[in-house]
Design a protein around this motif. Structure first.
Motif, PDB file in Angstrom:
ATOM      1  N   MET A 193       0.830  -1.202   0.000  1.00  6.38           N
ATOM      2  CA  MET A 193       0.000   0.000   0.000  1.00  6.38           C
ATOM      3  C   MET A 193       0.865   1.254   0.000  1.00  6.38           C
ATOM      4  SD  MET A 193      -2.988  -1.119  -0.299  1.00  6.38           S
ATOM      5  CE  MET A 193      -3.986   0.313   0.020  1.00  6.38           C
ATOM      6  N   ARG A 194       1.950   1.238   0.740  1.00  6.41           N
ATOM      7  CA  ARG A 194       2.860   2.386   0.771  1.00  6.41           C
ATOM      8  C   ARG A 194       3.480   2.601  -0.602  1.00  6.41           C
ATOM      9  NH1 ARG A 194       1.892   5.490   4.269  1.00  6.41           N
ATOM     10  NH2 ARG A 194       2.283   4.165   6.019  1.00  6.41           N
TER      11      ARG A 194
ATOM     12  N   GLU B 130       9.590   3.058   8.005  1.00  6.12           N
ATOM     13  CA  GLU B 130       8.175   3.404   7.784  1.00  6.12           C
ATOM     14  C   GLU B 130       7.874   4.870   8.081  1.00  6.12           C
ATOM     15  OE1 GLU B 130       4.474   2.642   6.401  1.00  6.12           O
ATOM     16  OE2 GLU B 130       6.114   1.210   6.417  1.00  6.12           O
ATOM     17  N   ASP B 131       8.376   5.388   9.188  1.00 10.51           N
ATOM     18  CA  ASP B 131       8.123   6.785   9.542  1.00 10.51           C
ATOM     19  C   ASP B 131       8.751   7.740   8.527  1.00 10.51           C
ATOM     20  OD1 ASP B 131       6.648   6.095  11.770  1.00 10.51           O
ATOM     21  OD2 ASP B 131       8.360   6.245  13.145  1.00 10.51           O
ATOM     22  N   THR B 132       9.935   7.416   8.061  1.00  7.22           N
ATOM     23  CA  THR B 132      10.615   8.240   7.071  1.00  7.22           C
ATOM     24  C   THR B 132       9.833   8.270   5.770  1.00  7.22           C
ATOM     25  OG1 THR B 132      12.755   7.680   8.052  1.00  7.22           O
ATOM     26  CG2 THR B 132      12.779   8.551   5.807  1.00  7.22           C
TER      27      THR B 132
ATOM     28  N   MET C  65       8.102  11.486   3.990  1.00  4.66           N
ATOM     29  CA  MET C  65       8.437  11.899   2.628  1.00  4.66           C
ATOM     30  C   MET C  65       7.181  11.993   1.757  1.00  4.66           C
ATOM     31  SD  MET C  65      12.130  10.185   1.699  1.00  4.66           S
ATOM     32  CE  MET C  65      11.795   8.518   2.195  1.00  4.66           C
ATOM     33  N   ILE C  66       6.240  11.074   1.936  1.00  2.00           N
ATOM     34  CA  ILE C  66       4.984  11.125   1.182  1.00  2.00           C
ATOM     35  C   ILE C  66       4.211  12.383   1.563  1.00  2.00           C
ATOM     36  CG2 ILE C  66       2.725  10.034   0.872  1.00  2.00           C
ATOM     37  CD1 ILE C  66       4.194   7.313   1.085  1.00  2.00           C
ATOM     38  N   THR C  67       4.142  12.678   2.853  1.00  2.00           N
ATOM     39  CA  THR C  67       3.453  13.882   3.315  1.00  2.00           C
ATOM     40  C   THR C  67       4.097  15.132   2.733  1.00  2.00           C
ATOM     41  OG1 THR C  67       2.810  12.787   5.359  1.00  2.00           O
ATOM     42  CG2 THR C  67       2.767  15.199   5.356  1.00  2.00           C
ATOM     43  N   GLN C  68       5.417  15.193   2.782  1.00  2.00           N
ATOM     44  CA  GLN C  68       6.153  16.337   2.236  1.00  2.00           C
ATOM     45  C   GLN C  68       5.930  16.452   0.729  1.00  2.00           C
ATOM     46  OE1 GLN C  68       7.690  18.402   4.265  1.00  2.00           O
ATOM     47  NE2 GLN C  68       8.315  19.774   2.635  1.00  2.00           N
ATOM     48  N   GLY C  69       5.947  15.334   0.035  1.00  2.00           N
ATOM     49  CA  GLY C  69       5.711  15.333  -1.406  1.00  2.00           C
ATOM     50  C   GLY C  69       4.318  15.836  -1.756  1.00  2.00           C
ATOM     51  N   ASN C  70       3.320  15.417  -0.976  1.00  2.00           N
ATOM     52  CA  ASN C  70       1.951  15.892  -1.211  1.00  2.00           C
ATOM     53  C   ASN C  70       1.831  17.395  -0.976  1.00  2.00           C
ATOM     54  OD1 ASN C  70       0.300  13.663  -2.102  1.00  2.00           O
ATOM     55  ND2 ASN C  70       0.628  12.756  -0.105  1.00  2.00           N
ATOM     56  N   LEU C  71       2.518  17.906   0.042  1.00  2.00           N
ATOM     57  CA  LEU C  71       2.511  19.350   0.294  1.00  2.00           C
ATOM     58  C   LEU C  71       3.166  20.109  -0.859  1.00  2.00           C
ATOM     59  CD1 LEU C  71       3.423  19.439   4.109  1.00  2.00           C
ATOM     60  CD2 LEU C  71       1.209  19.995   3.056  1.00  2.00           C
TER      61      LEU C  71
END
Length: 88
Positions: A17-18, A62-64, A68-74
């Motif tokens: 899923m990630r 996993e946290d990293t 990174m996904i959160t930062q990429g979405n922003l």
């Protein structure tokens, strides 16, 4: 020249899923970049995006990855906002 393939690696559902999230983000970033009117800027952003995803593809923590996904979405939202303002 023959290419050797590595045996498939079994992924947990969470890892799968990630990975899907990362691929979706990558596709969305490239789609947004296609709307950049200046070809030179578009090429620069395409190369930047490719290099960023390539540079981080070996991340396993996993946290990293989540960060990174959160930062990429922003960053994607900022790009989309900028493109929408440029069109107005």
């Amino acid at each position: 020249m023959s290419s050797t393939r590595l045996p498939p690696v079994a992924l947990t559902l969470k890892q799968f899923m990630r990975r899907q999230q990362v691929l979706l983000l990558y596709r969305r970033v490239l789609r947004a970049i296609r709307q950049v009117p200046n070809e030179r800027d578009r090429k620069y952003l395409e190369n930047w995006a490719r290099e960023e995803f390539q540079r981080n593809k070996s991340a396993t923590e996993e946290d990293t990855i989540r960060m990174m996904i959160t930062q990429g979405n922003l960053q994607l939202k900022e790009l989309e906002k900028t493109l929408n303002l440029a069109k107005a």
